[in-house]
Design a protein around this motif. Structure first.
Motif, mmCIF file in Angstrom:
data_model
loop_
_atom_site.group_PDB
_atom_site.id
_atom_site.type_symbol
_atom_site.label_atom_id
_atom_site.label_comp_id
_atom_site.label_asym_id
_atom_site.label_seq_id
_atom_site.Cartn_x
_atom_site.Cartn_y
_atom_site.Cartn_z
ATOM 1 N N HIS A 196 34.967 11.685 -4.292
ATOM 2 C CA HIS A 196 35.255 10.724 -3.174
ATOM 3 C C HIS A 196 35.544 9.468 -4.009
ATOM 4 C CE1 HIS A 196 32.949 13.186 0.223
ATOM 5 N NE2 HIS A 196 34.115 13.520 -0.058
ATOM 6 N N LEU A 197 34.760 9.684 -5.318
ATOM 7 C CA LEU A 197 35.097 8.237 -6.190
ATOM 8 C C LEU A 197 36.140 8.436 -6.993
ATOM 9 C CD1 LEU A 197 33.697 5.836 -7.271
ATOM 10 C CD2 LEU A 197 32.795 6.886 -8.761
ATOM 11 N N VAL A 198 36.604 9.515 -7.653
ATOM 12 C CA VAL A 198 37.794 9.348 -8.474
ATOM 13 C C VAL A 198 38.605 10.721 -8.085
ATOM 14 C CG1 VAL A 198 38.306 9.941 -10.775
ATOM 15 C CG2 VAL A 198 36.332 8.727 -10.501
ATOM 16 N N ARG A 199 39.696 10.626 -8.027
ATOM 17 C CA ARG A 199 40.558 11.486 -7.593
ATOM 18 C C ARG A 199 41.644 11.824 -8.983
ATOM 19 N NH1 ARG A 199 40.765 12.970 -2.174
ATOM 20 N NH2 ARG A 199 39.839 11.724 -1.017
ATOM 21 N N ARG A 200 42.073 12.942 -9.142
ATOM 22 C CA ARG A 200 42.846 13.245 -10.140
ATOM 23 C C ARG A 200 43.914 14.235 -9.916
ATOM 24 N NH1 ARG A 200 40.122 16.418 -15.025
ATOM 25 N NH2 ARG A 200 39.407 18.399 -14.114
ATOM 26 N N HIS A 201 45.085 14.207 -10.413
ATOM 27 C CA HIS A 201 45.950 15.548 -10.023
ATOM 28 C C HIS A 201 45.401 16.620 -10.426
ATOM 29 C CE1 HIS A 201 47.265 16.136 -14.091
ATOM 30 N NE2 HIS A 201 47.408 14.842 -14.362
ATOM 31 N N ASP A 202 46.060 18.000 -9.684
ATOM 32 C CA ASP A 202 45.874 19.204 -9.883
ATOM 33 C C ASP A 202 46.518 19.615 -11.147
ATOM 34 O OD1 ASP A 202 44.413 19.426 -7.344
ATOM 35 O OD2 ASP A 202 46.230 19.843 -6.376
ATOM 36 N N ALA A 203 45.807 20.504 -11.857
ATOM 37 C CA ALA A 203 46.381 21.075 -13.056
ATOM 38 C C ALA A 203 47.761 21.562 -12.766
ATOM 39 C CB ALA A 203 45.445 22.211 -13.455
ATOM 40 N N GLU A 204 48.025 21.944 -11.857
ATOM 41 C CA GLU A 204 49.410 22.393 -11.499
ATOM 42 C C GLU A 204 50.522 21.194 -11.697
ATOM 43 O OE1 GLU A 204 46.925 23.169 -9.536
ATOM 44 O OE2 GLU A 204 46.756 25.291 -9.978
ATOM 45 N N GLN A 205 50.062 20.033 -11.518
ATOM 46 C CA GLN A 205 50.676 18.940 -11.575
ATOM 47 C C GLN A 205 50.859 18.385 -12.864
ATOM 48 O OE1 GLN A 205 48.467 16.876 -8.274
ATOM 49 N NE2 GLN A 205 50.474 16.799 -7.294
ATOM 50 N N THR A 206 50.390 18.942 -14.002
ATOM 51 C CA THR A 206 50.252 18.650 -15.369
ATOM 52 C C THR A 206 51.884 18.525 -15.614
ATOM 53 O OG1 THR A 206 48.196 19.549 -15.716
ATOM 54 C CG2 THR A 206 49.817 18.930 -17.655
ATOM 55 N N PRO A 207 52.442 17.419 -16.293
ATOM 56 C CA PRO A 207 53.943 17.499 -16.754
ATOM 57 C C PRO A 207 54.360 18.595 -17.816
ATOM 58 C CG PRO A 207 52.445 15.200 -17.201
ATOM 59 C CD PRO A 207 51.716 16.283 -16.858
ATOM 60 N N GLU A 208 55.674 18.853 -17.432
ATOM 61 C CA GLU A 208 55.994 20.196 -17.943
ATOM 62 C C GLU A 208 55.845 19.865 -19.617
ATOM 63 O OE1 GLU A 208 60.234 22.622 -18.309
ATOM 64 O OE2 GLU A 208 59.987 20.609 -16.984
ATOM 65 N N GLY A 209 55.518 21.246 -20.102
ATOM 66 C CA GLY A 209 55.222 21.177 -21.707
ATOM 67 C C GLY A 209 53.787 20.609 -21.999
ATOM 68 N N LYS A 210 52.924 20.341 -21.208
ATOM 69 C CA LYS A 210 51.610 19.923 -21.399
ATOM 70 C C LYS A 210 50.867 20.938 -20.569
ATOM 71 C CE LYS A 210 52.359 15.329 -22.527
ATOM 72 N NZ LYS A 210 51.789 13.811 -22.527
ATOM 73 N N VAL A 211 49.583 21.268 -21.072
ATOM 74 C CA VAL A 211 48.694 22.008 -20.457
ATOM 75 C C VAL A 211 47.060 21.426 -20.452
ATOM 76 C CG1 VAL A 211 48.134 23.462 -22.372
ATOM 77 C CG2 VAL A 211 47.657 24.232 -20.304
ATOM 78 N N ARG A 212 46.489 21.611 -19.400
ATOM 79 C CA ARG A 212 45.062 20.985 -19.386
ATOM 80 C C ARG A 212 44.103 22.277 -19.532
ATOM 81 N NH1 ARG A 212 42.982 18.996 -13.574
ATOM 82 N NH2 ARG A 212 44.515 17.356 -13.901
ATOM 83 N N ILE A 213 43.397 21.800 -20.795
ATOM 84 C CA ILE A 213 42.391 22.733 -21.082
ATOM 85 C C ILE A 213 41.149 22.389 -20.776
ATOM 86 C CG2 ILE A 213 41.326 24.022 -23.260
ATOM 87 C CD1 ILE A 213 44.371 24.951 -22.365
ATOM 88 N N GLU A 214 40.360 22.949 -19.878
ATOM 89 C CA GLU A 214 38.939 22.742 -19.257
ATOM 90 C C GLU A 214 38.418 24.045 -19.228
ATOM 91 O OE1 GLU A 214 39.194 19.941 -16.338
ATOM 92 O OE2 GLU A 214 39.976 18.255 -17.419
ATOM 93 N N ASN A 215 36.925 24.203 -19.246
ATOM 94 C CA ASN A 215 36.148 25.003 -19.112
ATOM 95 C C ASN A 215 34.908 24.846 -18.468
ATOM 96 O OD1 ASN A 215 37.244 27.790 -20.989
ATOM 97 N ND2 ASN A 215 37.759 25.961 -22.057
ATOM 98 N N PRO A 216 35.168 24.159 -17.368
ATOM 99 C CA PRO A 216 33.976 23.682 -16.345
ATOM 100 C C PRO A 216 32.589 24.508 -16.172
ATOM 101 C CG PRO A 216 35.625 23.870 -14.882
ATOM 102 C CD PRO A 216 36.172 24.226 -16.315
ATOM 103 N N GLU A 217 32.968 25.956 -15.969
ATOM 104 C CA GLU A 217 31.871 26.700 -15.604
ATOM 105 C C GLU A 217 31.156 26.992 -17.216
ATOM 106 O OE1 GLU A 217 34.936 27.287 -14.927
ATOM 107 O OE2 GLU A 217 35.072 27.741 -12.823
ATOM 108 N N LEU A 218 31.547 27.129 -18.060
ATOM 109 C CA LEU A 218 31.039 27.359 -19.412
ATOM 110 C C LEU A 218 30.253 25.923 -19.857
ATOM 111 C CD1 LEU A 218 30.453 28.612 -22.061
ATOM 112 C CD2 LEU A 218 32.688 28.080 -23.024
ATOM 113 N N HIS A 219 31.030 24.778 -19.690
ATOM 114 C CA HIS A 219 30.413 23.859 -20.259
ATOM 115 C C HIS A 219 29.008 23.442 -19.525
ATOM 116 C CE1 HIS A 219 31.445 19.371 -21.740
ATOM 117 N NE2 HIS A 219 30.317 19.832 -22.221
#
Length: 234
Positions: free
Chosen positions: A98-121
């Motif tokens: 509700h404070l910060v919105r960010r685009h979904d991982a599927e909307q990451t620009p072509e050729g780039k990838v979002r690496i995150e491991n929130p459950e592990l972190h």
């Protein structure tokens, strides 16, 4: 929300056990929260219950120019809610989205990838907070920590990670307790902490490929060495 974005003062409760915001599982909503306060005196008063529970904490001032970055950094930690002025008369809270919105991982620009491991972190943060506040007090892990440790290993085995690489030198290693470990990073922010001098490039490696880059001396990995700094022997 406006006061959070533009108020003169804002403080976050930090954990010296992880060098990250202190995380808390709300027993009523099961939200994974962090705590913020609008002034330092209120923070010292409101967060006293954490100290009474023998949780090491510190306060960090968040200036206006850093607030978007601070709240955005909570997503890869697995945090979904923010508690405001906890323990004070007008305490409240809200969902992070509700404070910060960010685009979904599927909307990451072509050729780039979002690496995150929130459950592990997130699991590693809970583990480190609880383990290090009792460090030296017990020789054997209590059941709660054993369960967190098992959960952490399960999440680790499902992830993709950022690994630093130096041109012509290969993968940097870290020595801990006279043993060699491979540093791995759950997300780009954790890699940036390690790469402040910008001497490393990076590669993305899935869990089941990590052993392929080990040297014969490597005993395992160290997860986010400038954050939770947890050793996993794999």
């Amino acid at each position: 929300m406006q006061k959070i974005r533009n108020g003169e003062e804002l403080y976050a409760v930090m954990s010296p056990c992880t060098r990250m915001p202190f995380v808390y599982c709300n027993p009523e909503t099961y939200d994974d929260e962090v705590f913020i306060y609008f002034d330092k005196d209120g923070a010292n008063k409101g967060a006293r219950w954490l100290l009474e529970g023998k949780n090491p904490i510190q306060l960090a001032s968040i200036d206006k120019n850093s607030r978007l970055d601070f709240f955005t950094s909570l997503f890869p930690m697995g945090v979904n809610a923010v508690s405001v002025d906890k323990g004070l008369m007008y305490e409240t809270g809200f969902q992070l989205e509700h404070l910060v919105r960010r685009h979904d991982a599927e909307q990451t620009p072509e050729g780039k990838v979002r690496i995150e491991n929130p459950e592990l972190h997130l699991t590693s943060l809970y583990f480190a907070q609880e383990f290090r506040k009792n460090m030296g007090a017990k020789t054997e892990l209590p059941e709660e920590l054993k369960e967190l440790n098992e959960e952490m290993v399960v999440h680790f085995c499902k992830g993709k990670y950022i690994i630093a690489v130096e041109e012509e030198k290969g993968f940097p290693m870290l020595q801990k307790n006279k043993e060699v470990y491979q540093p791995v990073f759950t997300d780009i922010r954790e890699f940036w902490k390690f790469n402040r001098e910008k001497k490393y490039g990076m590669v993305v490696v899935e869990y089941d490929k990590i052993r392929n880059i080990f040297t014969p001396e490597t005993k395992g990995v160290v997860l986010n060495p400038f954050g939770v700094d947890i050793i996993l022997k794999i």
